[in-house]
Motif scaffolding. Structure first.
Motif, mmCIF file in Angstrom:
data_model
loop_
_atom_site.group_PDB
_atom_site.id
_atom_site.type_symbol
_atom_site.label_atom_id
_atom_site.label_comp_id
_atom_site.label_asym_id
_atom_site.label_seq_id
_atom_site.Cartn_x
_atom_site.Cartn_y
_atom_site.Cartn_z
ATOM 1 N N VAL A 72 48.272 40.113 41.670
ATOM 2 C CA VAL A 72 47.039 39.401 41.600
ATOM 3 C C VAL A 72 46.224 39.317 43.003
ATOM 4 C CG1 VAL A 72 46.117 37.179 41.087
ATOM 5 C CG2 VAL A 72 47.576 38.120 39.715
ATOM 6 N N ILE A 73 47.143 39.034 44.040
ATOM 7 C CA ILE A 73 46.474 38.966 45.289
ATOM 8 C C ILE A 73 46.096 40.512 45.881
ATOM 9 C CG2 ILE A 73 47.210 38.775 47.746
ATOM 10 C CD1 ILE A 73 46.969 36.082 46.263
ATOM 11 N N GLY A 74 47.065 41.379 45.304
ATOM 12 C CA GLY A 74 46.471 42.914 45.517
ATOM 13 C C GLY A 74 45.010 43.232 45.007
ATOM 14 N N ALA A 75 44.793 42.587 43.928
ATOM 15 C CA ALA A 75 43.553 42.776 43.379
ATOM 16 C C ALA A 75 42.427 42.071 44.264
ATOM 17 C CB ALA A 75 43.338 42.263 41.822
ATOM 18 N N LEU A 92 35.889 39.713 40.823
ATOM 19 C CA LEU A 92 36.758 38.556 41.184
ATOM 20 C C LEU A 92 36.837 37.493 40.067
ATOM 21 C CD1 LEU A 92 35.322 37.707 44.701
ATOM 22 C CD2 LEU A 92 37.664 38.482 44.264
ATOM 23 N N LEU A 93 35.950 37.444 39.059
ATOM 24 C CA LEU A 93 36.015 36.541 38.180
ATOM 25 C C LEU A 93 37.108 36.537 37.137
ATOM 26 C CD1 LEU A 93 34.865 33.853 36.731
ATOM 27 C CD2 LEU A 93 33.218 35.455 35.311
ATOM 28 N N PRO A 94 37.296 37.667 36.585
ATOM 29 C CA PRO A 94 38.453 37.837 35.613
ATOM 30 C C PRO A 94 39.800 37.676 36.472
ATOM 31 C CG PRO A 94 37.204 39.960 36.088
ATOM 32 C CD PRO A 94 36.540 38.907 36.579
ATOM 33 N N VAL A 95 39.905 38.028 37.571
ATOM 34 C CA VAL A 95 41.191 38.139 38.400
ATOM 35 C C VAL A 95 41.364 36.697 38.820
ATOM 36 C CG1 VAL A 95 42.246 38.676 40.606
ATOM 37 C CG2 VAL A 95 40.736 40.204 39.557
ATOM 38 N N LEU A 96 40.319 36.002 38.924
ATOM 39 C CA LEU A 96 40.383 34.165 39.104
ATOM 40 C C LEU A 96 40.849 33.577 38.026
ATOM 41 C CD1 LEU A 96 39.863 31.907 41.057
ATOM 42 C CD2 LEU A 96 37.723 31.877 40.415
ATOM 43 N N LEU A 97 40.413 33.956 36.882
ATOM 44 C CA LEU A 97 40.776 33.387 35.674
ATOM 45 C C LEU A 97 42.170 33.727 35.141
ATOM 46 C CD1 LEU A 97 37.559 34.011 33.439
ATOM 47 C CD2 LEU A 97 38.138 32.073 34.518
ATOM 48 N N LEU A 98 42.652 34.858 35.266
ATOM 49 C CA LEU A 98 43.959 35.265 35.269
ATOM 50 C C LEU A 98 44.946 34.515 35.893
ATOM 51 C CD1 LEU A 98 46.280 37.129 34.056
ATOM 52 C CD2 LEU A 98 45.757 39.016 35.861
#
Length: 266
Positions: free
Chosen positions: A218-221, A150-156
């Motif tokens: 992003v939401i899909g991730a 979740l962390l890299p997705v959140l930062l993106l």
């Protein structure tokens, strides 16, 4: 994107940044009987409404998911993270106008203002998401080690949101229609992103267009991690990552170029 002088300026005014975040949080919830609980109640109300309206229709449409909480988790994965994106972009687009008096009266690094927006939005999101995580643990739906993805997705997502928000924020100072237009646009953007409904129910020709919607990837991730307990398709995040970098660069360039003129327009 951010010069060393700008970073030094932000660090020098770190007390101003932290104090502003604290004051805004207290101003928002300090006089409310339920206080910070409203941070949870607002998205919870939206999730409950969507669950009541769509749960019976959509529950059978989620492929490969057996949990009785599947649709609720699917909704939370989208609604909570979309809320973070919306809060950053909508607040950033008005942040210079809202702080016009401060900008005119005080000399300080104006880049602090978008940073305050990001920190406030992340704080609000952190409260809600922490409770959501407790729900996942209590219900036996915690995804395990993949939760760390979740962390890299959140930062993106934050980079994408603040890049877009800063660009809109500067443009909105000079062209006030920008803010009005984006308020309408982001409502359409929400419904064009598989948040309430799964992408699998869309016609094939419409589904083929989803990779061009950066927030769909992003939401899909998030949904892959939280609903399906699997690592996201990192290649699908290439477009949002490139777009986030470009928007941050363009937003910073526009900000540096026009920051001096903003005072006259505010």
């Amino acid at each position: 994107m951010i010069s060393s002088a700008m970073l030094k300026g932000v660090w020098a005014y770190r007390g101003f940044v932290v104090g502003s975040v604290k004051r805004e949080f207290q101003a928002k919830y300090g006089n409310a009987v339920l206080g910070a609980a409203w941070t949870v109640l607002n998205p919870l109300a939206m999730i409950v409404v969507y669950t009541v309206i769509f749960a019976q229709v959509m529950r059978s449409k989620l492929p490969g998911v057996d949990s009785s909480f599947a649709y609720s988790i699917y909704l939370c994965a989208g609604v909570l993270t979309w809320g973070l994106f919306t809060e950053i972009t909508t607040r950033a687009q008005t942040v210079f106008i809202e702080h016009a008096n401060l900008i005119k009266k005080l000399q300080f690094p104006r880049i602090c203002l978008p940073l305050i927006v990001v920190l406030n939005a992340t704080l609000n999101f952190g409260i809600v998401f922490a409770l959501f995580t407790l729900f996942l643990l209590a219900s036996g739906n915690f995804p395990g080690w993949v939760f760390a993805a979740l962390l890299p997705v959140l930062l993106l997502q934050i980079a994408l949101a603040i890049g877009l928000g800063m660009l809109l924020g500067v443009l909105n100072v000079f062209f006030r229609d920008v803010g009005q237009f984006f308020g309408i646009f982001i409502q359409f953007w929400f419904w064009l992103t598989p948040i309430v409904y799964p992408a699998s129910i869309l016609p094939e020709e419409v589904r083929a267009l989803l990779p061009w919607n950066p927030m769909a990837s992003v939401i899909g991730a998030y949904q892959d991690i939280l609903v399906h307990a699997k690592s996201p398709d990192w290649s699908s995040l290439a477009l949002p990552a490139v777009l986030a970098v470009l928007l941050c660069m363009l937003g910073m360039q526009t900000f540096r170029k026009r920051s001096g003129e903003m005072v006259d327009e505010l």
